[in-house]
Every structure is written in C-alpha cells, then in structure tokens.
Design a protein around this motif. Structure first.
Motif, PDB file in Angstrom:
ATOM      1  N   ILE A 145     -47.621  34.479  63.482  1.00 39.09           N
ATOM      2  CA  ILE A 145     -48.576  35.519  63.069  1.00 39.09           C
ATOM      3  C   ILE A 145     -48.070  36.232  61.820  1.00 39.09           C
ATOM      4  O   ILE A 145     -48.829  36.467  60.865  1.00 39.09           O
ATOM      5  N   TYR A 146     -46.798  36.564  61.789  1.00 37.46           N
ATOM      6  CA  TYR A 146     -46.198  37.224  60.622  1.00 37.46           C
ATOM      7  C   TYR A 146     -46.345  36.340  59.383  1.00 37.46           C
ATOM      8  O   TYR A 146     -46.714  36.817  58.307  1.00 37.46           O
ATOM      9  N   TYR A 147     -46.059  35.063  59.530  1.00 36.86           N
ATOM     10  CA  TYR A 147     -46.160  34.128  58.412  1.00 36.86           C
ATOM     11  C   TYR A 147     -47.601  34.065  57.906  1.00 36.86           C
ATOM     12  O   TYR A 147     -47.844  34.099  56.689  1.00 36.86           O
ATOM     13  N   LEU A 148     -48.564  33.977  58.826  1.00 32.89           N
ATOM     14  CA  LEU A 148     -49.968  33.903  58.431  1.00 32.89           C
ATOM     15  C   LEU A 148     -50.429  35.176  57.729  1.00 32.89           C
ATOM     16  O   LEU A 148     -51.159  35.116  56.746  1.00 32.89           O
ATOM     17  N   VAL A 149     -49.999  36.318  58.239  1.00 30.69           N
ATOM     18  CA  VAL A 149     -50.375  37.577  57.608  1.00 30.69           C
ATOM     19  C   VAL A 149     -49.776  37.659  56.194  1.00 30.69           C
ATOM     20  O   VAL A 149     -50.457  38.094  55.258  1.00 30.69           O
ATOM     21  N   LYS A 150     -48.541  37.234  56.043  1.00 32.06           N
ATOM     22  CA  LYS A 150     -47.905  37.236  54.721  1.00 32.06           C
ATOM     23  C   LYS A 150     -48.637  36.292  53.765  1.00 32.06           C
ATOM     24  O   LYS A 150     -48.790  36.585  52.584  1.00 32.06           O
ATOM     25  N   MET A 151     -49.044  35.126  54.277  1.00 25.18           N
ATOM     26  CA  MET A 151     -49.757  34.154  53.433  1.00 25.18           C
ATOM     27  C   MET A 151     -51.121  34.698  53.021  1.00 25.18           C
ATOM     28  O   MET A 151     -51.564  34.488  51.896  1.00 25.18           O
ATOM     29  N   LEU A 152     -51.803  35.372  53.952  1.00 23.43           N
ATOM     30  CA  LEU A 152     -53.122  35.918  53.630  1.00 23.43           C
ATOM     31  C   LEU A 152     -53.026  37.113  52.695  1.00 23.43           C
ATOM     32  O   LEU A 152     -53.963  37.401  51.939  1.00 23.43           O
ATOM     33  N   ALA A 153     -51.915  37.815  52.721  1.00 21.78           N
ATOM     34  CA  ALA A 153     -51.741  38.991  51.874  1.00 21.78           C
ATOM     35  C   ALA A 153     -51.495  38.619  50.414  1.00 21.78           C
ATOM     36  O   ALA A 153     -51.644  39.458  49.535  1.00 21.78           O
ATOM     37  N   ARG A 154     -51.146  37.386  50.142  1.00 19.70           N
ATOM     38  CA  ARG A 154     -50.860  36.951  48.750  1.00 19.70           C
ATOM     39  C   ARG A 154     -52.083  36.859  47.957  1.00 19.70           C
ATOM     40  O   ARG A 154     -53.051  36.800  47.752  1.00 19.70           O
TER      41      ARG A 154
END
Length: 154
Positions: A145-154
């Motif tokens: 979830i953390y990885y996905l949120v970081k990817m979407l925040a880019r």
C-alpha cells in the motif's frame, strides 16, 4: 420442554462457572503489568547503555539489545522464572520482546518429551507462529500500500 431443560442446565453451569472464576482487580493488574513491563524495559535500557559505552554504534546497538533480551526471556523461561513473572505481570511480561521468546520456548519445553523433531521442532511455533504469519503478512500488505501510494503521488 427439552429446550427449557437445556436452558436450565446452561444457567446452572454458568452459575457454577461464575463461582469458580477467580476475581481480579483491574487496577492492581494494570499496575503490576505497568511496573513489570517498565522493569523489563529498564533492563533493555541498561544493556543499551552498556553496549553504547563499549563503542557500539547507535545504528547497531538495537540488534545487540534485542539479542540479549530474547536470550534472557528464553533463559528465564527455561528456568521456570518467566512463567512466575507472567502470573503477576500479565501483559506486562507478554508484550515486550522477552514475551516473544517465552512464547517460543514454553511450547518447546512442554513437548520436549515427544522428541526433538515431533516435539520441540513441530511445537516450537504453536503460539508464536500465527503472530509471525500475521505480522509478516500485514507488513507486506502495508508495504505494498505504501509503495502504491508513493507511486500514485508522483
């Protein structure tokens, strides 16, 4: 008619159970848990300060302290001392890392008479196994979830 009889038996059983269940004081139990948990943390802090005084870096000292605390928890369980501490401290002895060591060593000691493979080896993680599985699984899920949120925040 039979349902009424069954309910009467259940009520009688519940009354017997209530008479036999030991009454505990929430305040007293909470104080014991707090004090013993704090003392366990004090022991950990003592070892942390000791290792730091020997020149071990702040980054590495946690590994050493965790190792010592797990050893102490396992050793005291082997001597039968940790179970006595747990009778009075409750969650104060279960929550720290020493409680994790206790949860692995206790079943291993209990099933030792069944041999090292079918006793100690197979029963060692009876209590700690589910904790490890759910802990590791939840950390993986949170990591994704953390990885996905970081990817979407880019």
């Amino acid at each position: 008619m039979e349902k009424r009889k069954e309910n009467e038996i259940k009520n009688i059983y519940q009354q017997l159970v209530q008479k036999k269940v030991p009454q505990s004081s929430l305040i007293k139990d909470a104080i014991f848990a707090f004090v013993v948990g704090g003392l366990i943390c004090d022991v950990g802090q003592f070892f942390m300060n000791l290792f730091l005084s020997f020149g071990i870096s702040k980054d590495d000292v946690g590994y050493y302290v965790a190792t010592v605390m797990v050893f102490l928890g396992a050793f005291l369980t082997g001597l039968g001392v940790y179970d006595n501490i747990g009778k009075y401290a409750g969650a104060g002895s279960i929550v720290p890392i020493t409680g994790f060591a206790n949860s692995i060593v206790s079943p291993a000691m209990e099933y030792k008479r069944e041999g090292y493979i079918f006793g100690v080896g197979s029963k060692m993680f009876v209590i700690a196994g589910p904790i490890l599985v759910y802990g590791i699984s939840s950390s993986i899920i949170v990591g994704i979830i953390y990885y996905l949120v970081k990817m979407l925040a880019r």
